[in-house]
Scaffold this motif. Structure first.
Motif, short mmCIF file in Angstrom:
data_model
loop_
_atom_site.label_atom_id
_atom_site.label_comp_id
_atom_site.label_asym_id
_atom_site.label_seq_id
_atom_site.Cartn_x
_atom_site.Cartn_y
_atom_site.Cartn_z
N ARG A 100 0.82 -1.22 0.00
CA ARG A 100 0.00 0.00 0.00
C ARG A 100 0.85 1.27 0.00
O ARG A 100 0.42 2.32 -0.48
CB ARG A 100 -0.93 0.01 1.22
N ASP A 101 2.07 1.16 0.54
CA ASP A 101 2.92 2.36 0.63
C ASP A 101 3.39 2.86 -0.73
O ASP A 101 3.87 3.99 -0.84
CB ASP A 101 4.14 2.07 1.51
N MET B 147 1.27 2.49 -3.55
CA MET B 147 0.08 2.51 -4.40
C MET B 147 -0.01 3.79 -5.23
O MET B 147 -0.40 3.78 -6.40
CB MET B 147 -1.19 2.36 -3.55
N ASP B 148 0.35 4.92 -4.61
CA ASP B 148 0.23 6.21 -5.30
C ASP B 148 1.58 6.74 -5.77
O ASP B 148 1.69 7.92 -6.13
CB ASP B 148 -0.43 7.23 -4.36
N ALA B 149 2.59 5.88 -5.76
CA ALA B 149 3.93 6.32 -6.17
C ALA B 149 4.01 6.47 -7.68
O ALA B 149 3.25 5.83 -8.42
CB ALA B 149 4.97 5.30 -5.70
N PRO B 150 4.92 7.35 -8.16
CA PRO B 150 5.13 7.45 -9.61
C PRO B 150 5.58 6.10 -10.16
O PRO B 150 6.29 5.36 -9.50
CB PRO B 150 6.24 8.50 -9.72
N ARG C 221 3.93 3.40 -10.58
CA ARG C 221 3.46 2.41 -9.60
C ARG C 221 3.60 0.98 -10.12
O ARG C 221 4.10 0.10 -9.43
CB ARG C 221 2.01 2.73 -9.25
N ASP C 222 3.18 0.73 -11.37
CA ASP C 222 3.24 -0.64 -11.92
C ASP C 222 4.67 -1.16 -11.98
O ASP C 222 4.94 -2.33 -11.68
CB ASP C 222 2.61 -0.67 -13.31
#
Length: 250
Positions: A60-61, A63-66, A68-69
């Motif tokens: 989850r840490d 999830m919103d990172a650049p 992400r995939d």
């Protein structure tokens, strides 16, 4: 077959799949991504359809990172490789060494359990193919227990040749036991002359080997004279023989 082979079946889509072969035993490793309220990366190791290892990591840490995939796939790959490393390390730690097997074989022989010792050697050679010491004991017991004299002699002879290629020095340390086993194999086959020759070769490399000397005495073979080109009755051979007898009794 190699002791360990790793085959990457798939690393496309949403999961990683690998097949690992360790000494003929196949393991399947799968790492997949699970989305939803609890996004996680799950890795499982299967053996014969049964899960023997499982690890879950919450991501989850990121999830919103650049990218992400990309970050998730990197985490999946890292966890997948870690699982393979854990599997191979555990199997290596559980693998018995040549010395472990030899100690068990000698203990069983000391209790006159030749058939049990032969069973241990069959397992040992599956894990340590071609080891000269295991092969030598195997050949001897194959002749004594199963009366398979031809295979026994071939195995003992091959063990000596293999050791010569691997360790071309230190004859007094390594070879006497191999010639002892070869001699016992010849004896089991009723080939006394070849047996005595093998025992004497071992004794030439280790003149104080008690087991070789004992078995030659039982066969009625006297020790070779100290100076071979003199007759046994020569005064020097008599004197050196008395000295040798005196010191070996101490």
């Amino acid at each position: 077959m190699e002791k360990k082979t790793i085959k990457i079946i798939s690393s496309l889509g949403t999961d990683f799949n690998s097949e690992v072969d360790i000494r003929g035993e196949k393991y399947f490793i799968q790492t997949e991504e699970g989305a939803g309220k609890k996004p996680r990366i799950t890795t499982r190791i299967y053996m014969k359809g049964r899960i023997i290892y499982s690890k879950e990591t919450d991501y989850r840490d990121i999830m919103d990172a650049p990218e992400r995939d990309k970050r998730v796939r990197e985490c999946m790959q890292k966890q997948h490789k870690l699982a393979i490393g854990i599997l191979t390390a555990e199997q290596a730690a559980n693998e018995r060494t040549v010395m472990d097997y030899l100690e068990e074989v000698k203990a069983l022989l000391g209790k006159n359990k030749e058939e049990n010792a032969l069973g241990v050697l069959n397992e040992a050679l599956r894990n340590h193919t071609g080891n000269p010491f295991l092969l030598s004991y195997y050949g001897c017991l194959e002749a004594v227990v199963n009366r398979n004299y031809k295979e026994g002699i071939q195995a003992c002879t091959q063990a000596i040749e293999t050791l010569k290629q691997k360790v071309p020095f230190g004859e007094e340390f390594f070879y006497p036991v191999l010639y002892l086993n070869l001699g016992k194999t010849y004896l089991a086959a009723g080939r006394k002359k070849q047996a005595i020759s093998a025992f004497q070769k071992g004794l030439d490399m280790d003149s104080e080997n008690s087991e070789l000397r004992k078995i030659l005495r039982k066969l009625g073979v006297r020790r070779r004279p100290a100076i071979p080109f003199f007759k046994r009755s020569h005064v020097l051979n008599k004197y050196l023989g008395m000295l040798s007898h005196k010191f070996t009794k101490q």
